[in-house]
Design a protein around this motif. Structure first.
Motif, PDB file in Angstrom:
ATOM      1  N   ARG A   5       0.839  -1.197   0.000  1.00 22.41           N
ATOM      2  CA  ARG A   5       0.000   0.000   0.000  1.00 22.41           C
ATOM      3  C   ARG A   5       0.870   1.240   0.000  1.00 22.41           C
ATOM      4  O   ARG A   5       1.919   1.278   0.638  1.00 22.41           O
ATOM      5  N   ASP A  17      -7.602   0.962  -3.168  1.00 23.18           N
ATOM      6  CA  ASP A  17      -7.632   2.353  -3.616  1.00 23.18           C
ATOM      7  C   ASP A  17      -9.033   2.743  -4.072  1.00 23.18           C
ATOM      8  O   ASP A  17      -9.552   3.788  -3.692  1.00 23.18           O
ATOM      9  N   ARG A  39      -3.444   0.483  -9.696  1.00 18.01           N
ATOM     10  CA  ARG A  39      -4.304   0.759  -8.544  1.00 18.01           C
ATOM     11  C   ARG A  39      -4.925  -0.526  -8.021  1.00 18.01           C
ATOM     12  O   ARG A  39      -5.242  -1.439  -8.785  1.00 18.01           O
ATOM     13  N   ARG A 119     -10.327   4.343  -0.758  1.00 17.67           N
ATOM     14  CA  ARG A 119     -10.072   5.776  -0.812  1.00 17.67           C
ATOM     15  C   ARG A 119     -11.108   6.488  -1.685  1.00 17.67           C
ATOM     16  O   ARG A 119     -11.526   7.591  -1.383  1.00 17.67           O
ATOM     17  N   LEU A 311      -5.993  10.709  -7.048  1.00 17.25           N
ATOM     18  CA  LEU A 311      -5.178   9.932  -6.107  1.00 17.25           C
ATOM     19  C   LEU A 311      -3.702  10.322  -6.219  1.00 17.25           C
ATOM     20  O   LEU A 311      -2.991  10.432  -5.209  1.00 17.25           O
TER      21      LEU A 311
END
Length: 318
Positions: A5, A17, A39, A119, A311
């Motif tokens: 991560r 993610d 990702r 996220r 991101l």
């Protein structure tokens, strides 16, 4: 799925993610782009897509005429090359924003529940069509009863066709359908609301308006339309019926999260495909605009690029 991560300053580590809710054209397309961006992605498959009853996906570049299930299986197969992407058969029964990340509650086929943290979340959940309550309508949906002339008009070119719906919507659809056939009949649910201007436009195109109420539709066991049956018992031979079906969001997640919706119930998004809730994105038929599998795939790709760039900015602060 890789356990490595990225360390993001000021953020709680998450399982993944991006969580993609929906495994149709938009969701799988987004997963492909994000997988290529390295990702960690979880695609949540909540069931068959809206176009499952259709015999084929049309006007999809390089895949014209492909069965819907086959198209999605091809997409899944492509994702196998990307180890950071996982597809899971589960419904999202809960979604909560926890500061700068999300917590998802998943329910698998057996009813067992689990949680994942992400996220960002992309809603690619699509819509459900609300068909008029006429006998035969549901049985013929996707083959003899159709919603998109761009998807199905060519297959029914030069055939006797019909358009059914309320006066507010039926005129534009009928004029569009007349591009594919010179023999189009309009059946209006509320003929008293059909304006004189609308009648004049239809008449100029040689489109007949039938004001008598429909009683049912008759077709074959294979889903092909054969007759419109009016309340008088009269039967009119037609090979396809086009309608503008009402729709609603297939998932209630957007509404539960407080996303802004359009007057028609679509999820409003900005140019980056983000909803009014920070970190929550949407793509595909559940957003405003023309609905087509190819366009949904394009929206999924666009949303994935926006998500990855957001991101990246978070990981590379100034």
């Amino acid at each position: 799925m890789p356990a490595v991560r990225r360390s993001v300053p000021g953020r709680v580590p998450t399982d993944i993610d991006v969580a993609i809710v929906g495994a149709g054209s938009a969701g799988l397309s987004a997963a492909l782009v994000l997988g290529r961006c390295l990702r960690r992605v979880l695609v949540l498959d909540g069931g068959p897509p809206r176009n499952a009853p259709s015999p084929a996906v049309q006007a999809f570049f390089t895949r014209d005429g492909t069965a819907p299930a086959k198209l999605l299986n091809l997409g899944r197969a492509e994702l196998e090359a990307y180890q950071s992407v996982e597809i899971k058969e589960a419904k999202v029964v809960g979604l909560v924003r926890c500061g700068k990340h999300f917590e998802l509650t998943l329910e698998g086929p057996t009813g067992r529940r689990s949680t994942r943290t992400a996220r960002k979340v992309l809603l690619a959940t699509g819509v459900e069509d609300e068909l008029p309550p006429l006998p035969g309508m549901r049985e013929l949906w996707g083959s003899g009863v159709l919603h998109c002339p761009y998807c199905h008009g060519w297959e029914h070119r030069d055939q006797p066709l019909a358009v059914y719906g309320r006066a507010k919507l039926v005129t534009g659809l009928a004029l569009l359908v007349s591009r594919w056939s010179p023999d189009v009949v309009v059946c209006v649910e509320d003929p008293a609301n059909l304006t004189q201007n609308a009648r004049r436009r239809l008449r100029r195109q040689g489109i007949e308006v039938r004001e008598e109420a429909l009683a049912s539709l008759e077709g074959t066991a294979g889903g092909e339309l054969r007759h419109l049956v009016f309340e008088s018992g009269e039967k009119l031979a037609r090979r396809a019926l086009f309608i503008h079906a009402h729709q609603h969001q297939r998932s209630s997640l957007a509404q539960e999260m407080g996303c802004r919706l359009s007057a028609k119930g679509a999820i409003k998004v900005n140019k980056q495909h983000q909803t009014s809730v920070p970190g929550l994105y949407a793509a595909g038929d559940n957003t405003p605009g023309t609905q087509q599998a190819l366009l949904a795939a394009a929206e999924g790709s666009g949303a994935a690029i926006s998500i990855n760039e957001t991101l990246t900015r978070e990981e590379c602060p100034k």
